[in-house]
Design a protein around this motif. Structure first.
Motif, PDB file in Angstrom:
ATOM      1  N   VAL A   1       0.854  -1.184   0.000  1.00 27.17           N
ATOM      2  CA  VAL A   1       0.000   0.000   0.000  1.00 27.17           C
ATOM      3  C   VAL A   1       0.892   1.236   0.000  1.00 27.17           C
ATOM      4  CG1 VAL A   1      -1.776   1.273   1.266  1.00 27.17           C
ATOM      5  CG2 VAL A   1      -1.768  -1.212   1.321  1.00 27.17           C
ATOM      6  N   PRO A   2       0.777   2.071  -1.030  1.00 28.34           N
ATOM      7  CA  PRO A   2       1.562   3.307  -1.018  1.00 28.34           C
ATOM      8  C   PRO A   2       1.011   4.280   0.022  1.00 28.34           C
ATOM      9  CG  PRO A   2       0.139   3.246  -2.957  1.00 28.34           C
ATOM     10  CD  PRO A   2      -0.044   1.938  -2.235  1.00 28.34           C
ATOM     11  N   LEU A   3       1.903   4.900   0.778  1.00 26.28           N
ATOM     12  CA  LEU A   3       1.513   5.862   1.805  1.00 26.28           C
ATOM     13  C   LEU A   3       2.070   7.229   1.453  1.00 26.28           C
ATOM     14  CD1 LEU A   3       2.337   3.797   5.024  1.00 26.28           C
ATOM     15  CD2 LEU A   3       0.095   4.104   3.960  1.00 26.28           C
ATOM     16  N   ARG A   4       1.310   8.255   1.834  1.00 25.21           N
ATOM     17  CA  ARG A   4       1.836   9.611   1.718  1.00 25.21           C
ATOM     18  C   ARG A   4       2.967   9.772   2.723  1.00 25.21           C
ATOM     19  NH1 ARG A   4      -3.657  10.752   2.770  1.00 25.21           N
ATOM     20  NH2 ARG A   4      -2.925  11.681   4.691  1.00 25.21           N
TER      21      ARG A   4
ATOM     22  N   LEU B   1       2.886   7.028  11.073  1.00 23.54           N
ATOM     23  CA  LEU B   1       2.816   5.599  11.344  1.00 23.54           C
ATOM     24  C   LEU B   1       4.067   5.133  12.092  1.00 23.54           C
ATOM     25  CD1 LEU B   1       1.065   3.092  10.853  1.00 23.54           C
ATOM     26  CD2 LEU B   1       2.249   2.819   8.665  1.00 23.54           C
ATOM     27  N   SER B   2       5.223   5.593  11.642  1.00 24.43           N
ATOM     28  CA  SER B   2       6.472   5.250  12.317  1.00 24.43           C
ATOM     29  C   SER B   2       6.477   5.768  13.748  1.00 24.43           C
ATOM     30  CB  SER B   2       7.667   5.837  11.559  1.00 24.43           C
ATOM     31  OG  SER B   2       7.773   5.264  10.287  1.00 24.43           O
ATOM     32  N   ALA B   3       6.020   6.995  13.932  1.00 26.52           N
ATOM     33  CA  ALA B   3       5.997   7.590  15.271  1.00 26.52           C
ATOM     34  C   ALA B   3       5.046   6.836  16.198  1.00 26.52           C
ATOM     35  CB  ALA B   3       5.597   9.065  15.186  1.00 26.52           C
ATOM     36  N   ILE B   4       3.880   6.473  15.687  1.00 25.94           N
ATOM     37  CA  ILE B   4       2.898   5.744  16.496  1.00 25.94           C
ATOM     38  C   ILE B   4       3.459   4.382  16.913  1.00 25.94           C
ATOM     39  CG2 ILE B   4       0.662   4.548  16.399  1.00 25.94           C
ATOM     40  CD1 ILE B   4      -0.295   6.924  14.629  1.00 25.94           C
ATOM     41  N   ALA B   5       4.045   3.654  15.961  1.00 25.47           N
ATOM     42  CA  ALA B   5       4.604   2.336  16.279  1.00 25.47           C
ATOM     43  C   ALA B   5       5.725   2.473  17.309  1.00 25.47           C
ATOM     44  CB  ALA B   5       5.116   1.659  15.008  1.00 25.47           C
ATOM     45  N   ARG B   6       6.570   3.469  17.153  1.00 30.01           N
ATOM     46  CA  ARG B   6       7.676   3.690  18.095  1.00 30.01           C
ATOM     47  C   ARG B   6       7.142   4.009  19.487  1.00 30.01           C
ATOM     48  NH1 ARG B   6      10.342   6.518  14.851  1.00 30.01           N
ATOM     49  NH2 ARG B   6       9.361   8.493  15.322  1.00 30.01           N
ATOM     50  N   GLU B   7       6.121   4.884  19.570  1.00 23.75           N
ATOM     51  CA  GLU B   7       5.536   5.243  20.867  1.00 23.75           C
ATOM     52  C   GLU B   7       4.878   4.036  21.537  1.00 23.75           C
ATOM     53  OE1 GLU B   7       2.912   8.547  20.147  1.00 23.75           O
ATOM     54  OE2 GLU B   7       4.558   9.801  19.412  1.00 23.75           O
ATOM     55  N   LEU B   8       4.195   3.225  20.744  1.00 27.41           N
ATOM     56  CA  LEU B   8       3.565   2.023  21.298  1.00 27.41           C
ATOM     57  C   LEU B   8       4.613   1.036  21.797  1.00 27.41           C
ATOM     58  CD1 LEU B   8       0.708   1.522  18.699  1.00 27.41           C
ATOM     59  CD2 LEU B   8       0.438   2.153  21.105  1.00 27.41           C
ATOM     60  N   MET B   9       5.713   0.914  21.064  1.00 31.71           N
ATOM     61  CA  MET B   9       6.807   0.022  21.502  1.00 31.71           C
ATOM     62  C   MET B   9       7.362   0.480  22.844  1.00 31.71           C
ATOM     63  SD  MET B   9       7.909  -2.669  19.749  1.00 31.71           S
ATOM     64  CE  MET B   9       9.682  -2.762  19.907  1.00 31.71           C
ATOM     65  N   LEU B  10       7.576   1.776  22.979  1.00 29.39           N
ATOM     66  CA  LEU B  10       8.143   2.309  24.212  1.00 29.39           C
ATOM     67  C   LEU B  10       7.176   2.217  25.392  1.00 29.39           C
ATOM     68  CD1 LEU B  10       9.937   5.474  22.772  1.00 29.39           C
ATOM     69  CD2 LEU B  10      11.015   3.342  23.572  1.00 29.39           C
ATOM     70  N   ALA B  11       5.880   2.280  25.113  1.00 27.26           N
ATOM     71  CA  ALA B  11       4.869   2.303  26.174  1.00 27.26           C
ATOM     72  C   ALA B  11       4.446   0.911  26.640  1.00 27.26           C
ATOM     73  CB  ALA B  11       3.638   3.065  25.687  1.00 27.26           C
ATOM     74  N   ARG B  12       4.926  -0.122  25.988  1.00 22.61           N
ATOM     75  CA  ARG B  12       4.502  -1.483  26.351  1.00 22.61           C
ATOM     76  C   ARG B  12       4.863  -1.814  27.792  1.00 22.61           C
ATOM     77  NH1 ARG B  12       7.716  -5.292  22.808  1.00 22.61           N
ATOM     78  NH2 ARG B  12       9.251  -3.728  23.353  1.00 22.61           N
ATOM     79  N   SER B  13       3.958  -2.489  28.480  1.00 21.01           N
ATOM     80  CA  SER B  13       4.272  -2.977  29.826  1.00 21.01           C
ATOM     81  C   SER B  13       4.877  -4.379  29.743  1.00 21.01           C
ATOM     82  CB  SER B  13       3.024  -2.980  30.701  1.00 21.01           C
ATOM     83  OG  SER B  13       2.029  -3.787  30.127  1.00 21.01           O
TER      84      SER B  13
ATOM     85  N   ARG C   1       6.957  -7.440  19.459  1.00 22.07           N
ATOM     86  CA  ARG C   1       7.260  -6.155  18.840  1.00 22.07           C
ATOM     87  C   ARG C   1       5.989  -5.553  18.254  1.00 22.07           C
ATOM     88  NH1 ARG C   1      10.594  -6.595  14.186  1.00 22.07           N
ATOM     89  NH2 ARG C   1      10.690  -4.337  14.249  1.00 22.07           N
ATOM     90  N   ILE C   2       5.869  -4.263  18.340  1.00 20.87           N
ATOM     91  CA  ILE C   2       4.784  -3.533  17.692  1.00 20.87           C
ATOM     92  C   ILE C   2       5.430  -2.719  16.582  1.00 20.87           C
ATOM     93  CG2 ILE C   2       2.976  -1.807  17.946  1.00 20.87           C
ATOM     94  CD1 ILE C   2       2.704  -2.742  20.859  1.00 20.87           C
ATOM     95  N   THR C   3       5.034  -3.017  15.355  1.00 18.20           N
ATOM     96  CA  THR C   3       5.641  -2.396  14.198  1.00 18.20           C
ATOM     97  C   THR C   3       4.622  -1.555  13.436  1.00 18.20           C
ATOM     98  OG1 THR C   3       5.093  -4.230  12.728  1.00 18.20           O
ATOM     99  CG2 THR C   3       7.178  -4.396  13.957  1.00 18.20           C
ATOM    100  N   GLU C   4       5.094  -0.895  12.409  1.00 14.15           N
ATOM    101  CA  GLU C   4       4.187  -0.148  11.534  1.00 14.15           C
ATOM    102  C   GLU C   4       3.141  -1.090  10.941  1.00 14.15           C
ATOM    103  OE1 GLU C   4       6.983   1.484   8.793  1.00 14.15           O
ATOM    104  OE2 GLU C   4       7.751   2.912  10.259  1.00 14.15           O
ATOM    105  N   ASN C   5       3.561  -2.297  10.568  1.00 12.36           N
ATOM    106  CA  ASN C   5       2.617  -3.273  10.019  1.00 12.36           C
ATOM    107  C   ASN C   5       1.562  -3.676  11.041  1.00 12.36           C
ATOM    108  OD1 ASN C   5       3.795  -3.272   7.505  1.00 12.36           O
ATOM    109  ND2 ASN C   5       5.077  -5.053   7.915  1.00 12.36           N
TER     110      ASN C   5
END
Length: 106
Positions: free
Chosen positions: A20-23, A30-42, A47-51
């Protein structure tokens, strides 16, 4: 550890790739959200990735196709965001103690 690894391999074997092409803004957010979710995991077990985030968004649309109304991508996006906005506002009202119109619905 092997059971977690084999479980993930089973899940991956059931997945089918979709390109899927993304703007640029979508890709960055998407990268920022995945990174924040990775850091916030208890629990640091998966792994939580962009996919991961993309699959969740697809699951949401599949579960609630009624949120998609319109003839173009812009129409679908606008209507989807408007509906989400309404739902979030309703949730805020309920959490704040409801609205006046609820009092009359007994």
């Amino acid at each position: 550890m092997a059971s977690t690894s084999s479980k993930r391999k089973t899940v991956q074997s059931e997945e089918r790739p979709k390109w899927v092409p993304l703007r640029e803004d979508q890709h960055s957010e998407l990268s920022a959200i995945a990174r924040e979710l990775m850091l916030a995991r208890s629990q640091k077990t998966e792994r939580i990735t962009e996919n991961t985030v993309i699959r969740l968004a697809v699951d949401l649309v599949i579960r609630h196709p009624e949120l998609l109304v319109g003839d173009t991508e812009d129409d679908l996006r606008t209507n989807l965001f408007d509906r989400f906005g309404q739902l979030l506002e309703r949730e805020r009202e309920l959490l704040a103690g409801g609205t006046e119109e609820e009092g009359g619905n007994q």
